[in-house]
Design a protein around this motif. Structure first.
Motif, PDB file in Angstrom:
ATOM      1  N   ALA A  50     107.825  15.959 -76.334  1.00  0.00           N
ATOM      2  CA  ALA A  50     107.004  14.943 -76.996  1.00  0.00           C
ATOM      3  C   ALA A  50     107.475  14.688 -78.418  1.00  0.00           C
ATOM      4  O   ALA A  50     107.312  13.587 -78.940  1.00  0.00           O
ATOM      5  N   ILE A  53     112.641  12.128 -80.932  1.00  0.00           N
ATOM      6  CA  ILE A  53     112.774  10.686 -81.162  1.00  0.00           C
ATOM      7  C   ILE A  53     114.218  10.305 -80.897  1.00  0.00           C
ATOM      8  O   ILE A  53     115.142  10.990 -81.385  1.00  0.00           O
ATOM      9  N   ASN A  70     109.969  14.610 -84.700  1.00  0.00           N
ATOM     10  CA  ASN A  70     108.640  14.972 -85.178  1.00  0.00           C
ATOM     11  C   ASN A  70     108.561  16.478 -85.438  1.00  0.00           C
ATOM     12  O   ASN A  70     108.716  17.268 -84.509  1.00  0.00           O
ATOM     13  N   PRO A  71     108.320  16.902 -86.681  1.00  0.00           N
ATOM     14  CA  PRO A  71     108.336  18.347 -86.954  1.00  0.00           C
ATOM     15  C   PRO A  71     107.073  19.067 -86.496  1.00  0.00           C
ATOM     16  O   PRO A  71     107.068  20.277 -86.362  1.00  0.00           O
ATOM     17  N   LEU A  72     105.997  18.327 -86.252  1.00  0.00           N
ATOM     18  CA  LEU A  72     104.720  18.988 -85.981  1.00  0.00           C
ATOM     19  C   LEU A  72     104.738  19.821 -84.689  1.00  0.00           C
ATOM     20  O   LEU A  72     104.347  20.997 -84.721  1.00  0.00           O
TER      21      LEU A  72
ATOM     22  N   HIS C 111     103.963  10.128 -82.611  1.00  0.00           N
ATOM     23  CA  HIS C 111     104.729   9.891 -83.839  1.00  0.00           C
ATOM     24  C   HIS C 111     104.006   8.973 -84.813  1.00  0.00           C
ATOM     25  O   HIS C 111     104.557   8.625 -85.859  1.00  0.00           O
ATOM     26  N   VAL C 114      99.996  11.546 -88.900  1.00  0.00           N
ATOM     27  CA  VAL C 114     100.310  12.776 -89.631  1.00  0.00           C
ATOM     28  C   VAL C 114     101.811  13.002 -89.803  1.00  0.00           C
ATOM     29  O   VAL C 114     102.291  13.136 -90.925  1.00  0.00           O
ATOM     30  N   ALA C 115     102.553  13.024 -88.675  1.00  0.00           N
ATOM     31  CA  ALA C 115     103.967  13.376 -88.757  1.00  0.00           C
ATOM     32  C   ALA C 115     104.763  12.477 -89.709  1.00  0.00           C
ATOM     33  O   ALA C 115     105.546  12.984 -90.511  1.00  0.00           O
ATOM     34  N   TYR C 118     104.246  13.669 -93.182  1.00  0.00           N
ATOM     35  CA  TYR C 118     104.977  14.911 -93.479  1.00  0.00           C
ATOM     36  C   TYR C 118     106.430  14.602 -93.809  1.00  0.00           C
ATOM     37  O   TYR C 118     106.974  15.084 -94.802  1.00  0.00           O
TER      38      TYR C 118
END
Lengths: 142, 138, 190
Positions: A50, A53, A70-72, C111, C114-115, C118
Motif C-alpha cells: 500500500a 508509489i 509513503n513512509p507511514l 497517500h 498525513v503522509a 510528513y
C-alpha cells in the motif's frame, strides 16, 4: 494492467490463507506458531504494498529525488516486526512450558490428557458420596 | 562447539565487525536506513553468535543476565525519561524541540537519545530471551 | 518473481513434517520477504526483517525445538473442513482485492492524508534525512514508546516463564506420568 497491479494482493491472500490453514488444521504447537508468522508476514507485505508509489524511491530525503514512497506504513511495520519476534518468543516459551507439563506439544494429545484428568477428578469427587457421607457438612453440600 | 576450530576463528573475526556495524546502524539511522530496532537486533545477534560458538556459560560472563535485565528496563526508562525531560523544559511530552536552543538541533538530540533507548531495550530483551531458552536445556 | 518464491516456500512449510526443515524454510521465507520489501522501497523494513526473521527468530525457534521434539505426528492428508474454510475465506478476500488501488497508484487514499505532510515538512521541522526515522521517533514518538513497552513486557514474560530452574527433567516427568497418569500428566500447576 489491472491484474498485474493486483498481483501483490493476491499473493498476500494466498500467504495469509496458508498461514491460517496451518493454524487451524495442524495440531503441533510449534507449527502453529510458524503458521502465525507466515500470516504476520503476509500482513506486512500488504501494508508495504500500500505504501509504494510508482516511480518513487525509498523515503530518505535527497536533492536528486522528488517522489518518495509513503513512509507511514514503513514505520508501522518496522516496529511490528520487532514486536512480532518478541511475542513469538513469548508464545514459544509457553510451548516449552506446556511440553514440560504435559510431555507433548501436540494439541490433540494435550486435550486427551486434560479430558482423562477431568474424568478422573469427576470420579474422585463422586467416590466419597457412594461410600456414605463423611463426617462434617462438606460431603452433603457438594 | 569447542572443537570446531574453523567456526571459532571465523566467529572471532566476525563478531567485532558485527558489533561495530550495530553501532554504525544505531547512530547513523538518522541519515540512512537503520535505527534503534535494527541496531538492537544486530547487537544481540553478535552476542548470540558468541554464545553459540563459545558456550552460553562464557557468554554469561561477557553479558551477565543481571546486566541484561537492568538494560531491559534502562532503555525504556531512557525513552520515557526524554519525554519527562521535555516536559520539565516547558514542552509537551516527547516534544524534542525544547531540548536545545534550535528546533532541528533539539529534535536531533531527542531522536538520538530515544533511538539509543530503543536499541538498548531491544538488544537486552533479545539476549534475555536467548538466555531463557538456552538455560532451560542444561 | 520473489512473490512466487514466497508462495512456494509457504506451501512447502505446510507440507513438511520435519520441524527442523520447517524452521529453516521459515528463515528463507523471511529473507525472501526482505527482498520484496527492498523492491517496494521499504529499506528500513527490509533491514529489520532480514536481521529479525532470518536471525533471531530462527535461533529462538531452534532453541524451542531443542527443548521439545523435531517432528510432528499429524497425518499427512488434507483435512477437508479447514481446507473448505480457507478456500471460502480466500475467495472472499480475492473478490475484495478488485476494489483495491493498483500497486504504485499515487492517487490511492493512503497517500492523501498525513503522509504528504510528513514528506514535505519533515526536512524543515525535524532536519533528519531519513523520513522513516523522523516519523518513528518524532512525529509518532508515543506509538514507538508503546511498542518498546510491548517488547519490554514480552521480554519480562519470557523471563518469568523460562527464567527459573526447571522443576524436573522431562524423562523423570514421563516416568511420573506413567506411574500416576491422573496427577502427573494432567497437572496444570507450574
Amino acid at each position: 494492467m489491472l491484474s498485474a497491479g493486483l498481483f501483490n494482493y493476491w499473493i498476500v491472500v494466498v500467504l495469509m490463507m496458508t498461514g491460517f490453514y496451518i493454524v487451524i488444521s495442524r495440531s503441533n504447537l510449534v507449527k502453529k506458531i510458524v503458521g502465525l508468522n507466515i500470516f504476520q508476514t503476509s500482513v506486512f507485505i500488504l501494508y508495504i504494498t500500500a505504501g509504494k508509489i510508482a516511480g518513487g524511491t525509498a523515503p530518505i530525503l535527497d536533492d536528486r529525488f522528488d517522489v518518495y514512497s509513503n513512509p507511514l506504513p514503513h514505520v508501522l511495520i518496522l516496529t511490528a516486526i520487532v514486536v512480532g519476534v518478541a511475542t513469538t518468543s513469548l508464545g514459544l516459551a509457553l510451548v516449552v512450558r506446556i511440553r514440560e507439563a504435559y510431555g507433548t506439544i501436540e494439541e490433540e494429545e494435550i486435550e486427551l490428557q486434560d479430558a482423562s484428568a477431568q474424568r478422573r477428578e469427576d470420579e474422585e469427587a463422586e467416590a466419597p458420596k457412594g461410600d456414605g457421607a463423611p463426617a462434617g457438612g462438606r460431603g452433603r453440600d457438594s | 562447539m569447542k572443537h570446531h576450530r574453523i567456526l571459532r576463528v571465523a566467529a572471532k573475526l566476525l563478531i567485532p565487525p558485527i558489533l561495530l556495524f550495530a553501532l554504525y546502524v544505531q547512530f547513523h539511522g538518522d541519515f540512512g536506513p537503520g535505527g534503534g530496532f535494527q541496531a538492537g537486533v544486530i547487537f544481540a545477534a553478535a552476542i548470540i553468535l558468541y554464545a553459540l560458538i563459545f558456550g552460553v556459560e562464557r557468554a554469561r560472563q561477557v553479558v551477565p543476565p543481571s546486566v541484561a535485565l537492568f538494560l531491559v528496563a534502562a532503555g525504556l526508562l531512557l525513552y520515557a525519561g526524554v519525554g519527562v525531560a521535555s516536559i520539565l523544559l516547558g514542552g509537551n511530552y516527547l516534544d524534542y524541540s525544547v531540548l536545545a536552543h534550535e528546533q532541528t538541533h533539539g529534535q536531533h538530540i531527542g531522536i538520538l537519545l530515544i533511538e539509543l533507548g530503543v536499541g538498548v531495550t531491544v538488544a537486552a530483551v533479545m539476549i534475555t530471551i536467548f538466555y531463557g531458552f538456552a538455560g532451560r536445556g542444561s | 518473481m520473489l512473490l512466487g518464491f514466497l508462495a512456494v516456500t509457504a506451501i512447502a512449510i505446510v507440507r513438511l513434517h520435519n520441524l527442523f526443515a520447517v524452521v529453516m524454510l521459515g528463515g528463507i521465507y523471511s529473507l525472501i520477504s526482505a527482498g520484496i520489501f527492498v523492491e517496494l522501497d521499504a529499506v528500513d523494513v527490509a533491514f529489520t526483517e532480514a536481521a529479525v526473521g532470518a536471525g533471531i527468530s530462527t535461533i529462538v525457534l531452534l532453541g524451542t525445538l531443542a527443548l521439545t521434539k523435531e517432528t510432528e505426528t499429524t497425518p499427512k492428508k488434507i483435512k477437508p473442513m479447514p481446507f473448505l474454510v480457507v478456500l471460502v475465506t480466500g475467495s472472499a478476500l480475492i473478490y475484495g482485492t478488485f476494489d483495491m488501488p493498483v500497486l504504485g497508484d499515487p492517487t490511492a487514499p493512503v497517500h492523501q492524508h498525513v503522509a504528504p505532510r510528513y514528506i514535505e515538512a519533515s526536512g524543515r521541522e525535524v532536519g533528519v534525512p531519513n523520513i522513516v526515522t523522523s516519523v518513528l521517533a518524532s512525529y509518532r514518538g508515543y506509538d514507538t514508546l508503546g511498542e518498546v513497552t510491548v517488547i519490554f513486557t514480552a521480554g519480562i514474560g519470557v523471563l518469568m516463564l523460562l527464567g527459573g530452574r526447571r522443576p524436573r527433567k522431562a524423562g523423570e516427568k514421563a516416568e511420573a506420568a506413567k506411574k500416576k497418569p491422573a496427577r502427573g500428566a494432567g497437572g496444570k500447576s507450574p
